[in-house]
Design a protein around this motif. Structure first.
Motif, mmCIF file in Angstrom:
data_model
loop_
_atom_site.group_PDB
_atom_site.id
_atom_site.type_symbol
_atom_site.label_atom_id
_atom_site.label_comp_id
_atom_site.label_asym_id
_atom_site.label_seq_id
_atom_site.Cartn_x
_atom_site.Cartn_y
_atom_site.Cartn_z
ATOM 1 N N LYS A 56 0.838 -1.213 -0.034
ATOM 2 C CA LYS A 56 0.130 -0.178 0.024
ATOM 3 C C LYS A 56 0.805 1.177 -0.127
ATOM 4 N N LEU A 57 1.858 1.196 0.718
ATOM 5 C CA LEU A 57 2.630 2.499 0.726
ATOM 6 C C LEU A 57 3.560 2.639 -0.378
ATOM 7 N N ILE A 58 3.909 1.339 -1.174
ATOM 8 C CA ILE A 58 4.777 1.472 -2.425
ATOM 9 C C ILE A 58 3.564 2.190 -3.425
ATOM 10 N N ARG A 59 2.471 1.777 -3.400
ATOM 11 C CA ARG A 59 1.503 2.142 -4.355
ATOM 12 C C ARG A 59 1.039 3.550 -4.383
ATOM 13 N N THR A 60 1.240 3.954 -3.020
ATOM 14 C CA THR A 60 0.784 5.453 -2.920
ATOM 15 C C THR A 60 2.018 6.311 -3.024
ATOM 16 N N TRP A 61 3.322 6.053 -2.880
ATOM 17 C CA TRP A 61 4.294 7.103 -2.760
ATOM 18 C C TRP A 61 4.423 8.127 -3.854
ATOM 19 N N ARG A 62 4.179 7.544 -5.130
ATOM 20 C CA ARG A 62 4.356 8.539 -6.082
ATOM 21 C C ARG A 62 3.306 9.842 -6.094
ATOM 22 N N ILE A 63 2.273 9.327 -6.028
ATOM 23 C CA ILE A 63 0.797 10.315 -5.637
ATOM 24 C C ILE A 63 1.129 11.119 -4.646
ATOM 25 N N LEU A 96 -2.003 20.911 3.285
ATOM 26 C CA LEU A 96 -0.679 20.005 3.829
ATOM 27 C C LEU A 96 -0.664 19.637 5.191
ATOM 28 N N LYS A 97 -1.227 20.457 6.142
ATOM 29 C CA LYS A 97 -1.105 19.782 7.566
ATOM 30 C C LYS A 97 -1.958 18.478 7.658
ATOM 31 N N ALA A 98 -3.025 18.647 6.848
ATOM 32 C CA ALA A 98 -4.049 17.350 6.856
ATOM 33 C C ALA A 98 -3.686 16.189 6.074
ATOM 34 N N LEU A 99 -2.699 16.351 5.062
ATOM 35 C CA LEU A 99 -2.390 15.232 4.373
ATOM 36 C C LEU A 99 -1.907 14.181 4.823
ATOM 37 N N ASN A 100 -2.554 12.864 4.425
ATOM 38 C CA ASN A 100 -2.194 11.639 5.303
ATOM 39 C C ASN A 100 -2.360 10.729 4.218
ATOM 40 N N GLN A 101 -2.069 9.228 4.358
ATOM 41 C CA GLN A 101 -1.943 8.097 3.605
ATOM 42 C C GLN A 101 -3.453 7.864 3.157
ATOM 43 N N ALA A 102 -4.172 7.783 4.143
ATOM 44 C CA ALA A 102 -5.492 7.528 3.808
ATOM 45 C C ALA A 102 -6.318 8.203 2.492
ATOM 46 N N GLN A 103 -5.956 9.684 2.524
ATOM 47 C CA GLN A 103 -6.473 10.546 1.639
ATOM 48 C C GLN A 103 -5.835 9.904 0.241
ATOM 49 N N VAL A 104 -4.606 9.873 0.253
ATOM 50 C CA VAL A 104 -3.807 9.499 -0.868
ATOM 51 C C VAL A 104 -4.009 8.127 -1.476
ATOM 52 N N TRP A 105 -4.456 7.425 -0.564
ATOM 53 C CA TRP A 105 -4.794 5.876 -1.075
ATOM 54 C C TRP A 105 -6.023 5.998 -1.857
ATOM 55 N N GLU A 106 -7.182 6.938 -1.518
ATOM 56 C CA GLU A 106 -8.246 7.071 -2.482
ATOM 57 C C GLU A 106 -8.038 7.481 -3.586
ATOM 58 N N LEU A 107 -6.832 8.117 -3.832
ATOM 59 C CA LEU A 107 -6.615 8.597 -5.318
ATOM 60 C C LEU A 107 -5.641 7.312 -6.311
ATOM 61 N N VAL A 108 -5.421 6.426 -5.624
ATOM 62 C CA VAL A 108 -4.886 5.404 -6.429
ATOM 63 C C VAL A 108 -5.563 4.869 -7.642
ATOM 64 N N PRO A 109 -6.965 4.297 -7.448
ATOM 65 C CA PRO A 109 -7.574 4.167 -8.613
ATOM 66 C C PRO A 109 -7.697 4.902 -9.592
#
Length: 242
Positions: A56-63, A96-109
């Motif tokens: 999951k971390l690998i799939r999200t890092w570029r975004i 920027l302060k609120a940015l977290n992995q859960a948000q980015v994960w939703e952008l993976v699709p």
């Protein structure tokens, strides 16, 4: 190089995209071989991290990296010259302060369907809308509302804005702007572009849309009850037809 990658993963709580990038370097370069036979064993022994979490971390890092660079440059723009405020810069610091992995994960699709730039566009559009608290749930809904087919930046941004507009809470049902909501419900710009490419496809879309409207009307709006007519009197029943 392994030590650098391990240090990056240790900072997971505040820079998860660096952790994902480091994990990918470890896996692709097989840097774990000095300690473990497999990447999965390495991340488990080192951080008690399961394979799914590492992937999951690998799939999200570029975004995540692209989003972080976008927001951080708006908060602290490169160069001395001041720039004119924009909708993005007005909300960038909060985002920027609120940015977290859960948000980015939703952008993976979105990245999987199109690319990282498309995912960043969805996020950027959400941040630019005033009064919207960008959360993982909000991004999930925005992504689900996106159209299928070839990527069109203007169309994607329009769909995101329309979805966020639909989230506006109404304090009183009487204050609902029915005409405005109906206009937003139909992606007019997209239908117009579709009609130019394929008139028949646009007609099929509108027919399908009408079917959904008819279904909603039948399911949600009770049919008006028509009072039965009074039975005719004996005189009326015996009267000859004109």
């Amino acid at each position: 190089m392994l030590a650098q990658c391990v240090a990056a993963v240790d900072t997971l709580q505040w820079s998860f995209w660096l952790a994902g990038k480091a994990l990918e370097n470890i896996r692709v370069g097989k840097l774990y071989r000095a300690e473990c036979d497999s990447f999965d064993d390495f991340v488990w022994q080192r951080w008690n991290m399961r394979k799914a979490q590492a992937n999951k971390l690998i799939r999200t890092w570029r975004i995540a990296e692209a989003v972080f660079e976008l927001l951080s440059n708006e908060v602290a723009p490169i160069g001395a010259a001041k720039r004119k405020p924009t909708p993005l810069s007005a909300n960038a610091e909060k985002a920027l302060k609120a940015l977290n992995q859960a948000q980015v994960w939703e952008l993976v699709p979105v990245a999987d369907t199109w690319n990282v730039d498309a995912a960043v566009l969805v996020y950027r559009t959400a941040v630019e809308v005033d009064g919207v608290n960008v959360t993982a749930k909000v991004l999930n809904g925005a992504v689900a509302a996106l159209p299928e087919g070839d990527f069109d930046a203007d169309e994607v941004a329009e769909y995101v804005r329309d979805y966020l507009g639909s989230l506006e809470e109404q304090d009183d049902d009487e204050d609902v702007d029915v005409a405005s909501r109906a206009e937003k419900a139909v992606a007019y710009t997209w239908v117009r572009r579709l009609a130019k490419k394929d008139h028949a496809a646009a007609a099929r879309y509108l027919d399908a849309l009408q079917e959904q409207i008819d279904k909603c009307r039948a399911d949600l709006i009770p049919q008006q009850q028509v009072a039965p007519a009074d039975p005719p009197t004996s005189e009326e029943a015996e009267a000859p037809a004109a």
